[in-house]
Design a protein around this motif. Structure first.
Motif, PDB file in Angstrom:
ATOM      1  N   SER A  12       0.916  -1.058  -0.004  1.00  0.00           N
ATOM      2  CA  SER A  12       0.275   0.067   0.141  1.00  0.00           C
ATOM      3  C   SER A  12       0.920   1.194   0.118  1.00  0.00           C
ATOM      4  CB  SER A  12      -0.912  -0.048   1.325  1.00  0.00           C
ATOM      5  OG  SER A  12      -0.390   0.494   2.416  1.00  0.00           O
ATOM      6  N   PRO A  13       0.451   2.329  -0.736  1.00  0.00           N
ATOM      7  CA  PRO A  13       1.174   3.572  -0.961  1.00  0.00           C
ATOM      8  C   PRO A  13       1.409   4.172   0.588  1.00  0.00           C
ATOM      9  CG  PRO A  13      -0.415   3.497  -2.488  1.00  0.00           C
ATOM     10  CD  PRO A  13      -0.872   2.419  -1.614  1.00  0.00           C
ATOM     11  N   LEU A  14       0.438   4.091   1.557  1.00  0.00           N
ATOM     12  CA  LEU A  14       0.482   4.816   2.852  1.00  0.00           C
ATOM     13  C   LEU A  14       1.627   3.950   3.563  1.00  0.00           C
ATOM     14  CD1 LEU A  14      -2.904   5.542   3.846  1.00  0.00           C
ATOM     15  CD2 LEU A  14      -1.208   6.941   3.036  1.00  0.00           C
ATOM     16  N   PHE A  15       1.809   2.948   3.337  1.00  0.00           N
ATOM     17  CA  PHE A  15       2.827   2.057   4.111  1.00  0.00           C
ATOM     18  C   PHE A  15       4.235   2.499   3.591  1.00  0.00           C
ATOM     19  CE2 PHE A  15       5.682  -1.725   4.693  1.00  0.00           C
ATOM     20  CZ  PHE A  15       5.393  -1.804   5.968  1.00  0.00           C
ATOM     21  N   ILE A  16       4.300   2.702   2.347  1.00  0.00           N
ATOM     22  CA  ILE A  16       5.618   2.797   1.803  1.00  0.00           C
ATOM     23  C   ILE A  16       5.883   4.303   2.207  1.00  0.00           C
ATOM     24  CG2 ILE A  16       6.730   3.538  -0.403  1.00  0.00           C
ATOM     25  CD1 ILE A  16       5.077   0.894  -1.689  1.00  0.00           C
ATOM     26  N   ILE A  17       4.850   5.214   2.036  1.00  0.00           N
ATOM     27  CA  ILE A  17       5.197   6.653   2.749  1.00  0.00           C
ATOM     28  C   ILE A  17       5.754   6.661   4.188  1.00  0.00           C
ATOM     29  CG2 ILE A  17       4.047   8.803   3.014  1.00  0.00           C
ATOM     30  CD1 ILE A  17       2.644   8.435   0.464  1.00  0.00           C
ATOM     31  N   LYS A  18       4.956   5.853   4.909  1.00  0.00           N
ATOM     32  CA  LYS A  18       5.502   5.698   6.366  1.00  0.00           C
ATOM     33  C   LYS A  18       7.088   5.434   6.577  1.00  0.00           C
ATOM     34  CE  LYS A  18       3.899   3.748  10.728  1.00  0.00           C
ATOM     35  NZ  LYS A  18       2.853   2.846  11.334  1.00  0.00           N
ATOM     36  N   ILE A  19       7.343   4.287   5.689  1.00  0.00           N
ATOM     37  CA  ILE A  19       8.791   3.755   5.858  1.00  0.00           C
ATOM     38  C   ILE A  19       9.692   4.660   5.344  1.00  0.00           C
ATOM     39  CG2 ILE A  19      10.321   2.264   4.956  1.00  0.00           C
ATOM     40  CD1 ILE A  19       8.573   0.903   7.028  1.00  0.00           C
ATOM     41  N   MET A  20       9.413   5.614   4.370  1.00  0.00           N
ATOM     42  CA  MET A  20      10.153   6.794   3.604  1.00  0.00           C
ATOM     43  C   MET A  20      10.300   7.814   4.920  1.00  0.00           C
ATOM     44  SD  MET A  20       8.826   6.847  -0.001  1.00  0.00           S
ATOM     45  CE  MET A  20       9.641   8.437  -0.650  1.00  0.00           C
ATOM     46  N   ILE A  21       9.279   8.218   5.420  1.00  0.00           N
ATOM     47  CA  ILE A  21       9.406   9.161   6.644  1.00  0.00           C
ATOM     48  C   ILE A  21      10.120   8.708   7.699  1.00  0.00           C
ATOM     49  CG2 ILE A  21       7.754  10.529   8.293  1.00  0.00           C
ATOM     50  CD1 ILE A  21       5.493  10.607   6.270  1.00  0.00           C
ATOM     51  N   LEU A  22       9.952   7.704   7.977  1.00  0.00           N
ATOM     52  CA  LEU A  22      10.791   6.973   9.344  1.00  0.00           C
ATOM     53  C   LEU A  22      12.271   6.867   9.031  1.00  0.00           C
ATOM     54  CD1 LEU A  22       8.503   4.202  10.629  1.00  0.00           C
ATOM     55  CD2 LEU A  22       9.256   6.180  11.676  1.00  0.00           C
ATOM     56  N   THR A  23      12.483   6.670   7.695  1.00  0.00           N
ATOM     57  CA  THR A  23      13.943   6.560   7.125  1.00  0.00           C
ATOM     58  C   THR A  23      14.606   8.118   7.403  1.00  0.00           C
ATOM     59  OG1 THR A  23      13.453   4.689   5.927  1.00  0.00           O
ATOM     60  CG2 THR A  23      15.566   5.851   5.358  1.00  0.00           C
ATOM     61  N   LEU A  24      13.749   8.981   6.771  1.00  0.00           N
ATOM     62  CA  LEU A  24      14.068  10.333   6.776  1.00  0.00           C
ATOM     63  C   LEU A  24      14.299  11.099   8.239  1.00  0.00           C
ATOM     64  CD1 LEU A  24      12.199  11.908   3.810  1.00  0.00           C
ATOM     65  CD2 LEU A  24      14.698  11.511   3.800  1.00  0.00           C
ATOM     66  N   MET A  25      13.494  10.614   9.165  1.00  0.00           N
ATOM     67  CA  MET A  25      13.697  11.037  10.301  1.00  0.00           C
ATOM     68  C   MET A  25      14.794  10.411  11.259  1.00  0.00           C
ATOM     69  SD  MET A  25       9.587  10.706  11.459  1.00  0.00           S
ATOM     70  CE  MET A  25       9.884  11.448  13.369  1.00  0.00           C
ATOM     71  N   VAL A  26      14.894   9.129  10.756  1.00  0.00           N
ATOM     72  CA  VAL A  26      16.472   8.517  11.366  1.00  0.00           C
ATOM     73  C   VAL A  26      17.623   9.430  10.798  1.00  0.00           C
ATOM     74  CG1 VAL A  26      17.846   6.311  11.375  1.00  0.00           C
ATOM     75  CG2 VAL A  26      15.393   6.261  11.740  1.00  0.00           C
ATOM     76  N   LEU A  27      17.723   9.805   9.615  1.00  0.00           N
ATOM     77  CA  LEU A  27      18.684  10.456   8.895  1.00  0.00           C
ATOM     78  C   LEU A  27      18.907  11.752   9.443  1.00  0.00           C
ATOM     79  CD1 LEU A  27      18.443   9.184   5.131  1.00  0.00           C
ATOM     80  CD2 LEU A  27      20.239   8.640   6.902  1.00  0.00           C
ATOM     81  N   TYR A  28      17.767  12.396   9.875  1.00  0.00           N
ATOM     82  CA  TYR A  28      17.846  13.717  10.571  1.00  0.00           C
ATOM     83  C   TYR A  28      18.304  13.699  11.932  1.00  0.00           C
ATOM     84  CZ  TYR A  28      16.730  18.558  11.726  1.00  0.00           C
ATOM     85  OH  TYR A  28      16.726  19.698  11.803  1.00  0.00           O
ATOM     86  N   LEU A  29      17.850  12.447  12.483  1.00  0.00           N
ATOM     87  CA  LEU A  29      18.634  12.340  13.991  1.00  0.00           C
ATOM     88  C   LEU A  29      19.928  12.192  13.973  1.00  0.00           C
ATOM     89  CD1 LEU A  29      17.285  12.013  16.970  1.00  0.00           C
ATOM     90  CD2 LEU A  29      17.246   9.656  16.368  1.00  0.00           C
ATOM     91  N   ILE A  30      20.423  11.462  12.902  1.00  0.00           N
ATOM     92  CA  ILE A  30      21.665  11.291  12.726  1.00  0.00           C
ATOM     93  C   ILE A  30      22.509  12.547  12.614  1.00  0.00           C
ATOM     94  CG2 ILE A  30      23.653  10.231  11.342  1.00  0.00           C
ATOM     95  CD1 ILE A  30      21.717   7.745  10.945  1.00  0.00           C
ATOM     96  N   PHE A  31      21.913  13.492  11.609  1.00  0.00           N
ATOM     97  CA  PHE A  31      22.322  14.697  11.321  1.00  0.00           C
ATOM     98  C   PHE A  31      22.470  15.565  12.615  1.00  0.00           C
ATOM     99  CE2 PHE A  31      21.265  18.934  10.295  1.00  0.00           C
ATOM    100  CZ  PHE A  31      22.424  19.336   9.695  1.00  0.00           C
ATOM    101  N   ALA A  32      21.476  15.535  13.460  1.00  0.00           N
ATOM    102  CA  ALA A  32      21.482  16.273  14.644  1.00  0.00           C
ATOM    103  C   ALA A  32      22.659  15.856  15.657  1.00  0.00           C
ATOM    104  CB  ALA A  32      20.029  16.128  15.167  1.00  0.00           C
ATOM    105  N   PHE A  33      22.803  14.385  15.728  1.00  0.00           N
ATOM    106  CA  PHE A  33      23.937  13.974  16.553  1.00  0.00           C
ATOM    107  C   PHE A  33      25.339  14.523  15.907  1.00  0.00           C
ATOM    108  CE2 PHE A  33      27.420  10.691  17.410  1.00  0.00           C
ATOM    109  CZ  PHE A  33      27.111  10.860  18.738  1.00  0.00           C
TER     110      PHE A  33
END
Length: 71
Positions: A12-33
């Motif tokens: 489902s498209p919503l599941f794929i979007i959710k995975i993409m958002i979580l991935t971007l949030m992890v990358l942003y958390l690494i950037f903040a660190f």
């Protein structure tokens, strides 16, 4: 044989979007660190009067990113 409902959820498209958002949030958390780490190295090398202010801002940024990821 996998259940067709399970396969439909994974595609489902919503599941794929959710995975993409979580991935971007992890990358942003690494950037903040990385920002916190760079500020620590910066404060060791450069002696200026505003170092505690920069450290506080970097930590606020990191903990805000962490709180958004947890929420």
């Amino acid at each position: 044989m996998p259940n067709t409902q399970t396969v439909a959820i994974l595609i489902s498209p919503l599941f794929i979007i959710k995975i993409m958002i979580l991935t971007l949030m992890v990358l942003y958390l690494i950037f903040a660190f990385v920002i916190v780490r760079q500020e620590q190295l910066f404060s060791k090398v450069v002696e200026i009067g505003g170092t505690p202010v920069l450290r506080i801002l970097a930590l606020i940024h990191f903990f805000t990113a962490l709180a958004l990821f947890i929420a």
